[in-house]
Design a protein around this motif. Structure first.
Motif, PDB file in Angstrom:
ATOM      1  N   ILE A 181      15.978   0.337  -2.256  1.00  8.66           N
ATOM      2  CA  ILE A 181      16.060   1.606  -1.567  1.00  8.66           C
ATOM      3  C   ILE A 181      14.816   2.465  -1.842  1.00  8.66           C
ATOM      4  N   ASN A 182      14.590   3.449  -1.002  1.00  7.93           N
ATOM      5  CA  ASN A 182      13.638   4.509  -1.305  1.00  7.93           C
ATOM      6  C   ASN A 182      14.316   5.496  -2.264  1.00  7.93           C
ATOM      7  N   SER A 183      13.567   6.439  -2.768  1.00  8.72           N
ATOM      8  CA  SER A 183      14.135   7.421  -3.704  1.00  8.72           C
ATOM      9  C   SER A 183      15.261   8.219  -3.060  1.00  8.72           C
ATOM     10  N   THR A 231       0.839  -1.205   0.000  1.00 10.85           N
ATOM     11  CA  THR A 231       0.000   0.000   0.000  1.00 10.85           C
ATOM     12  C   THR A 231       0.869   1.248   0.000  1.00 10.85           C
ATOM     13  N   LYS A 232       0.278   2.378  -0.360  1.00 14.49           N
ATOM     14  CA  LYS A 232       0.923   3.663  -0.111  1.00 14.49           C
ATOM     15  C   LYS A 232       1.203   3.753   1.389  1.00 14.49           C
ATOM     16  N   THR A 233       2.307   4.336   1.741  1.00 10.26           N
ATOM     17  CA  THR A 233       2.639   4.507   3.156  1.00 10.26           C
ATOM     18  C   THR A 233       1.500   5.252   3.870  1.00 10.26           C
ATOM     19  N   ALA A 234       1.012   4.637   4.940  1.00 11.29           N
ATOM     20  CA  ALA A 234      -0.134   5.205   5.651  1.00 11.29           C
ATOM     21  C   ALA A 234       0.294   5.900   6.931  1.00 11.29           C
ATOM     22  N   ILE A 293      11.091  12.551 -10.788  1.00 16.54           N
ATOM     23  CA  ILE A 293      11.323  13.267  -9.528  1.00 16.54           C
ATOM     24  C   ILE A 293       9.957  13.464  -8.884  1.00 16.54           C
ATOM     25  N   ASN A 294       9.884  13.249  -7.563  1.00 15.35           N
ATOM     26  CA  ASN A 294       8.598  13.446  -6.890  1.00 15.35           C
ATOM     27  C   ASN A 294       8.772  14.154  -5.572  1.00 15.35           C
ATOM     28  N   SER A 295       7.737  14.936  -5.286  1.00 17.06           N
ATOM     29  CA  SER A 295       7.648  15.562  -3.969  1.00 17.06           C
ATOM     30  C   SER A 295       6.198  15.452  -3.526  1.00 17.06           C
ATOM     31  N   MET A 296       5.744  14.184  -3.407  1.00 13.48           N
ATOM     32  CA  MET A 296       4.329  13.923  -3.141  1.00 13.48           C
ATOM     33  C   MET A 296       3.909  14.424  -1.754  1.00 13.48           C
ATOM     34  N   GLY A 297       4.771  14.227  -0.769  1.00  9.39           N
ATOM     35  CA  GLY A 297       4.451  14.705   0.579  1.00  9.39           C
ATOM     36  C   GLY A 297       3.497  13.795   1.330  1.00  9.39           C
ATOM     37  N   LEU A 298       3.602  12.503   1.031  1.00 11.99           N
ATOM     38  CA  LEU A 298       2.884  11.467   1.782  1.00 11.99           C
ATOM     39  C   LEU A 298       1.358  11.592   1.724  1.00 11.99           C
ATOM     40  N   PRO A 299       0.803  11.826   0.521  1.00  9.48           N
ATOM     41  CA  PRO A 299      -0.662  11.819   0.432  1.00  9.48           C
ATOM     42  C   PRO A 299      -1.161  10.394   0.664  1.00  9.48           C
ATOM     43  N   ASN A 300      -2.130  10.227   1.532  1.00  8.84           N
ATOM     44  CA  ASN A 300      -2.650   8.872   1.766  1.00  8.84           C
ATOM     45  C   ASN A 300      -3.998   8.972   2.453  1.00  8.84           C
ATOM     46  N   LEU A 336      11.058   4.218   6.823  1.00 13.19           N
ATOM     47  CA  LEU A 336      11.951   5.075   7.615  1.00 13.19           C
ATOM     48  C   LEU A 336      12.645   6.090   6.717  1.00 13.19           C
ATOM     49  N   SER A 337      12.106   6.321   5.530  1.00  8.14           N
ATOM     50  CA  SER A 337      12.896   7.049   4.532  1.00  8.14           C
ATOM     51  C   SER A 337      12.107   7.987   3.627  1.00  8.14           C
ATOM     52  N   CYS A 338      10.955   8.510   4.099  1.00  8.83           N
ATOM     53  CA  CYS A 338      10.242   9.457   3.225  1.00  8.83           C
ATOM     54  C   CYS A 338      11.054  10.750   3.094  1.00  8.83           C
ATOM     55  N   PRO A 339      11.410  11.120   1.844  1.00 14.15           N
ATOM     56  CA  PRO A 339      12.294  12.276   1.686  1.00 14.15           C
ATOM     57  C   PRO A 339      11.574  13.615   1.547  1.00 14.15           C
ATOM     58  N   ASN A 340      10.255  13.634   1.571  1.00 18.44           N
ATOM     59  CA  ASN A 340       9.563  14.835   1.089  1.00 18.44           C
ATOM     60  C   ASN A 340       8.702  15.571   2.103  1.00 18.44           C
TER      61      ASN A 340
HETATM   62  O1  RRO Z   1       4.968  10.589  -0.544  1.00 24.12           O
HETATM   63  C1  RRO Z   1       6.141  10.880  -0.842  1.00 24.12           C
HETATM   64  O2  RRO Z   1       6.509  12.031  -1.068  1.00 24.12           O
HETATM   65  C2  RRO Z   1       7.182   9.835  -0.910  1.00 24.12           C
HETATM   66  C3  RRO Z   1       7.374   8.889   0.069  1.00 24.12           C
HETATM   67 BR1  RRO Z   1       6.257   8.701   1.562  1.00 24.12          BR
HETATM   68  C4  RRO Z   1       8.446   7.984  -0.040  1.00 24.12           C
HETATM   69  O3  RRO Z   1       8.693   7.104   0.804  1.00 24.12           O
HETATM   70  N1  RRO Z   1       9.253   8.099  -1.115  1.00 24.12           N
HETATM   71  C5  RRO Z   1       9.065   9.034  -2.076  1.00 24.12           C
HETATM   72  O4  RRO Z   1       9.830   9.099  -3.039  1.00 24.12           O
HETATM   73  N2  RRO Z   1       8.004   9.898  -1.961  1.00 24.12           N
END
Ligand code: RRO
Length: 283
Positions: free
Chosen positions: A187-189, A41-44, A65-72, A123-127
């Motif tokens: 790895i994460n991004s 799943t998307k990280t909750a 490249i993403n800067s989603m910011g953990l939308p969930n 343990l690695s959300c970058p945004n």
């Molecule tokens: O949602 C994000 O910005 C995001 C997350 Br949580 C992650 O773990 N890795 C990523 O590249 N974007």
């Protein structure tokens, strides 16, 4: 070829990476019904989040490249999805995170009661503005691994950011080898990268244009991380490779470096779920 993960036989060893095609319930349903392997799943987080302002994902040369910011949708929505799909719950990994230690502990307790096969702790959300990636802080990581080990009685693992120095592989694996993790995803991004368009403007608005990068350009970083970690982790700790996969050969490279199963992010985003079956069929 037969593949196992956490003692389960898998029909496919290729799956999505958390965040891609797995945020809405529709996306998850499509992924679950149309692929044969595991899904994550998307990280909750504890509560639903809108994430960063759009645009927040872009294709760039060599990947994304993403800067989603953990939308969930919040942890309860994903737990309900798993309950509703209980016949296939053994194929679902629940990804979780918290914006504070307290939040992570609360999310972990709920996740532990779900019917998911396993829990992947991100343990690695970058945004997230103002929130560093937890796994770059070894003291906090050590504390968290202990606390999470007390909470979980189902299989769990961690999703790590890339490391770039042998001493950091030594340090993180020492902590992981003393913990009760069953698996590690690497790895994460690589985070906080920057890309400028031809007009010299950043393509991703939030965080001043900085974001995590994915796609073929990160394959060498991902392979090195899988390989370094595999050499240092206890053999019982299983590994999920993630990062840079575009072809079946890339999947094989991850496995050669020590991954049992392989996640696909940017390339899945580009081509859709049928790609996962194609990649797994050709290995
Ligand atoms: O949602 C994000 O910005 C995001 C997350 Br949580 C992650 O773990 N890795 C990523 O590249 N974007």
């Amino acid at each position: 070829m037969r593949h196992t993960f956490l003692g389960h036989q898998l029909k496919s060893h290729v799956m999505n990476a958390a965040g891609v095609h797995c945020t809405t319930l529709d996306e998850l349903s499509i992924l679950l019904k149309n692929t044969k392997g595991l899904i994550v799943t998307k990280t909750a987080t504890l509560h639903p989040r809108q994430g960063n302002i759009k645009p927040r994902y872009a294709e760039i040369p060599g990947g994304s490249i993403n800067s989603m910011g953990l939308p969930n949708l919040g942890i309860d929505a994903y737990i309900n999805f798993i309950t509703l799909n209980s016949m296939r719950a053994h194929r679902i990994i629940l990804s979780i995170a918290g914006l504070s230690l307290n939040e992570l502990i609360r999310v972990a307790h709920r996740a532990n009661c779900s019917k998911a096969l396993a829990i992947e702790v991100n343990l690695s959300c970058p945004n997230i503005d103002g929130k560093p990636q937890v796994a770059y802080d070894f003291q906090t990581t050590e504390y968290l691994l202990k606390q999470l080990g007390i909470i979980f009685d189902k299989p769990w693992g961690v999703k790590l950011p890339p490391y770039f120095d042998p001493i950091h592989f030594d340090q993180i694996t020492e902590l992981l080898n003393r913990s009760s993790v069953s698996f590690v995803t690497a790895i994460n991004s690589p985070g906080n990268a920057l890309w400028l368009d031809e007009d010299l403007k950043s393509v991703i608005v939030p965080k001043d244009g900085h974001g995590g990068i994915g796609g073929p350009m990160i394959l060498p970083i991902a392979l090195a991380n899988v390989s370094h970690l595999r050499k240092r982790l206890r053999p019982e700790i299983e590994m999920i490779g993630c990062g840079g996969v575009e072809t079946a050969l890339d999947v094989k490279k991850h496995m050669k470096c020590g991954a049992q199963i392989v996640q696909v992010g940017t390339t899945l985003m580009k081509y859709g779920p049928h790609l996962l079956n194609e990649l797994s069929a050709s290995v």
